[in-house]
Design an enzyme around this catalytic site. Structure first.
Site, PDB file in Angstrom:
ATOM      1  N   HIS A 176       0.750  -1.176   0.008  1.00  0.00           N
ATOM      2  CA  HIS A 176       0.186   0.057   0.074  1.00  0.00           C
ATOM      3  C   HIS A 176       0.826   1.369  -0.156  1.00  0.00           C
ATOM      4  CE1 HIS A 176      -3.749  -2.288   1.772  1.00  0.00           C
ATOM      5  NE2 HIS A 176      -3.274  -2.580   0.496  1.00  0.00           N
TER       6      HIS A 176
ATOM      7  N   CYS B 202       4.396  13.411  -7.461  1.00  0.00           N
ATOM      8  CA  CYS B 202       3.274  14.469  -7.618  1.00  0.00           C
ATOM      9  C   CYS B 202       2.129  13.853  -8.057  1.00  0.00           C
ATOM     10  CB  CYS B 202       3.843  15.427  -8.559  1.00  0.00           C
ATOM     11  SG  CYS B 202       4.074  14.673 -10.324  1.00  0.00           S
TER      12      CYS B 202
HETATM   13 ZN   LIG Z   1       5.619  16.151 -11.728  1.00  0.00          ZN
END
Ligand SMILES: [Zn+2]
Length: 251
Positions: free
Chosen positions: A116, A124
């Site tokens: 997990h 990002c």
């Molecule tokens: Zn990025």
């Protein structure tokens, strides 16, 4: 305990699966327990989905910062250290965990598959470009916290954990499945057995001839698949298991 030690002694490959119960014994709240204090008014689905993050990145990021602080303050219990010792006693041992707290790595377990993800890794939200953990702000209070921006694409930085509606990491999952099919003994520790698809691993191991050993204070869904059930907390049972294994070797 002796039967479990015997099964481990005869195994060339051992797979250890750990779940929330392992962390809870070290005082780390489970996912649902983590909704206390400031966070009590939210459902997990409001904090652990990509949609929630995009709607309110500072809220979600603040919640994860708070969880990281809890984890860093926690002391790994003797069961973690027993698994480090066990790694030295068997030819090949891999831990596959549903926990995101990184405690296995912290105490020195070398081969850990994090199904997990991890609270301590970041990427990002748009392109999953990796982002360095030491550049992530750590607020001192339980509060919302604006996430940093990815230097490559400008999108917000998120924790590298698996959120609701997301797939488990492909490579790690495939490796866990292969190991379950190839091991001779599987230890299942502190997992309710209810979280799919990880709940299948003991059945895969059993079907391919491995001895399945469950360590849990209470009977679980896994108990049906287990050949041996060690009823008790991991912090007591795992050190006892390692002791039984080393005693057996010296006689
Ligand atoms: Zn990025």
């Amino acid at each position: 305990m002796r039967a479990a030690a015997r099964a481990l002694r005869g195994a060339r490959r051992v797979l250890v699966a750990t779940g929330a119960g392992m962390s809870r014994e070290s005082g780390i709240p489970t996912f649902r327990d983590a909704l206390t204090g400031l966070w009590a008014r939210y459902d997990p689905e409001e904090l652990a989905t990509e949609a929630a993050f995009r709607r309110n990145p500072a809220r979600v990021f603040g919640w994860y910062a708070w969880r990281r602080r809890l984890v860093r303050a926690a002391e790994p219990h003797p069961g973690y250290h027993a698994l480090v010792a066990l790694e030295r006693l068997v030819p090949e041992l891999v831990i596959v965990t549903q926990n995101v707290d990184g405690l296995h790595r912290r105490v020195g377990s070398r081969r850990v598959l994090e199904l997990h993800g991890s609270l301590e890794r970041f990427s990002c939200v748009d392109a999953r470009h990796p982002f360095p953990a030491d550049a992530v702000p750590e607020p001192a209070a339980d509060a919302a916290c604006e996430p940093p921006r990815c230097p490559r694409c400008g999108s917000a930085v998120r924790p590298d954990v698996v959120w609701f509606g997301e797939m488990l990491p492909e490579r790690v999952t495939a490796e866990a499945w292969d190991l379950a099919a190839a091991c001779q003994a599987m230890l299942v520790v502190g997992t309710s057995g209810l979280v799919q698809p990880a709940a299948q691993l003991p059945y895969i191991a059993r079907d391919t001839g491995a001895t399945v050993i469950e360590v849990n204070p209470d009977p679980t869904e896994v108990s049906a698949a287990a050949h041996i059930v060690c009823s008790g907390p991991a912090g007591a049972m795992l050190p006892a298991l390692v002791a039984a294994l080393t005693e057996g070797e010296s006689t």
